[in-house]
Motif scaffolding. Structure first.
Motif, mmCIF file in Angstrom:
data_model
loop_
_atom_site.group_PDB
_atom_site.id
_atom_site.type_symbol
_atom_site.label_atom_id
_atom_site.label_comp_id
_atom_site.label_asym_id
_atom_site.label_seq_id
_atom_site.Cartn_x
_atom_site.Cartn_y
_atom_site.Cartn_z
ATOM 1 N N GLN A 174 157.124 26.972 100.634
ATOM 2 C CA GLN A 174 156.737 27.155 102.152
ATOM 3 C C GLN A 174 157.615 26.704 103.047
ATOM 4 O OE1 GLN A 174 154.513 29.465 103.068
ATOM 5 N NE2 GLN A 174 153.975 29.518 100.620
ATOM 6 N N SER A 175 158.553 25.654 102.661
ATOM 7 C CA SER A 175 159.517 24.704 103.345
ATOM 8 C C SER A 175 160.496 25.894 103.727
ATOM 9 C CB SER A 175 159.742 23.527 102.855
ATOM 10 O OG SER A 175 161.118 23.436 103.317
ATOM 11 N N GLY A 176 161.072 26.680 103.030
ATOM 12 C CA GLY A 176 162.156 27.669 102.985
ATOM 13 C C GLY A 176 163.401 26.741 102.717
ATOM 14 N N HIS A 177 163.286 25.531 102.928
ATOM 15 C CA HIS A 177 164.648 24.623 102.499
ATOM 16 C C HIS A 177 164.234 23.448 101.485
ATOM 17 C CE1 HIS A 177 166.892 26.831 105.646
ATOM 18 N NE2 HIS A 177 165.628 26.503 106.267
ATOM 19 N N GLY A 178 163.273 23.622 100.415
ATOM 20 C CA GLY A 178 162.680 22.605 99.985
ATOM 21 C C GLY A 178 163.748 21.741 99.171
ATOM 22 N N ARG A 179 163.486 20.359 98.973
ATOM 23 C CA ARG A 179 164.466 19.696 98.061
ATOM 24 C C ARG A 179 163.536 19.003 97.207
ATOM 25 N NH1 ARG A 179 167.282 22.800 99.954
ATOM 26 N NH2 ARG A 179 168.938 22.525 101.739
ATOM 27 N N PHE B 281 164.216 30.576 95.523
ATOM 28 C CA PHE B 281 163.535 30.054 96.571
ATOM 29 C C PHE B 281 164.138 29.360 97.638
ATOM 30 C CE2 PHE B 281 160.210 30.590 93.317
ATOM 31 C CZ PHE B 281 159.915 31.834 93.510
ATOM 32 N N GLY B 282 165.397 29.026 97.266
ATOM 33 C CA GLY B 282 166.367 28.114 98.112
ATOM 34 C C GLY B 282 165.841 26.613 97.915
#
Ligand code: NAP
Length: 226
Positions: free
Chosen positions: A123-128, A170-171
């Motif tokens: 859901q973050s779009g830029h998850g780490r 998903f990035g």
């Protein structure tokens, strides 16, 4: 941030909070977790405390449900909680129960955290995701003794590669960080590194830009062999 009440985990919380991230300090012992939260608050760094025992499926599920309701997403997951119970013990002498208990935290803890939280990280779009590993788990440097800990970290490294590959679309960037030998309860007082130094690569991987690496293992911000 798992296992965050002391040592490297607490320092990663401090550094991430200083960067302005909203940090959730998770710890299996409520008193220790609240006391760590209080220390950070006293230095002007407000963080949220949540109870989490990564070896307990129900505890992981409670936190996931709480997160889903309260925040709906997670930008960064750091799997830091770890145990080190067989330092220097021969593979022929280590209790089988010790091997199970070590894998339960160091491997299955991260395994269940990834499975529970990846939907929220998406859901973050830029998850780490950062898995805290150790040179003792490196196959390139593998030696005798300390089998429980070594195997748990080798398996965590494999988990890192597998999850990285499955969530690349998903990035989400997933990497392993080796902090080096650090002065903590686990590392002992002879370790050459401070917690600040140990936390640095973890924080760097937790805040990678979108063109940063994924599926790697890093020490001092540089790739190291698995
Ligand atoms: P530490 O001071 O011993 O802290 C370990 C943390 O993990 C503590 O907060 C502990 O909580 C927590 N923990 C243990 N079992 C847990 C569980 N079932 N659920 C949730 N939390 C749990 O160790 P550290 O040196 O900061 O190590 C942090 C990470 O770095 C570990 O993954 C370790 O393997 C890795 N590492 C450390 C070194 C080093 O030299 N220190 C070197 C290489 C890698 P309690 O306080 O409740 O026990």
């Amino acid at each position: 941030m798992t296992g965050a009440n002391r040592g490297i985990g607490l320092e990663v919380c401090r550094q991430l909070a200083r960067k302005g991230l909203r940090v959730v300090l998770a710890s299996r012992d409520q008193n220790k977790g609240l006391s760590a939260q209080k220390d950070l608050a006293a230095s002007g760094l407000p963080v949220v405390y949540r109870e989490l025992d990564v070896a307990d499926v129900a505890s992981v599920e409670r936190l996931r449900a709480n997160f889903a309701d309260e925040y709906g997403r997670l930008n960064v997951l750091v799997n830091n909680a770890g145990v080190y119970r067989d330092e220097g013990v021969s593979v022929f002498e280590v209790e089988e129960e010790t091997v199970h208990a070590t894998l339960e935290v160091n491997l299955f803890g991260a395994f269940r955290m990834c499975r529970a939280f990846v939907p929220l990280v998406r859901q973050s779009g830029h998850g780490r995701i950062v898995n805290v590993t150790s040179g003792l788990g490196s196959l390139a440097e593998m030696k005798g003794a300390t089998a429980a800990y070594r195997i748990s970290k080798t398996a965590l490294n494999a988990l890192t590669c597998i999850v990285a590959d499955e969530v690349r679309q998903f990035g989400i960037k997933v990497n392993a960080a080796c902090p080096g030998w650090v002065r903590t309860e686990m590392g002992g007082s002879s370790a050459p590194r401070t917690v600040e130094e140990g936390a640095d690569t973890i924080v760097w991987l937790a805040t990678l830009p979108d063109d940063g690496p994924t599926g790697g293992c890093f020490r001092d911000r540089k790739p190291v062999p698995w």
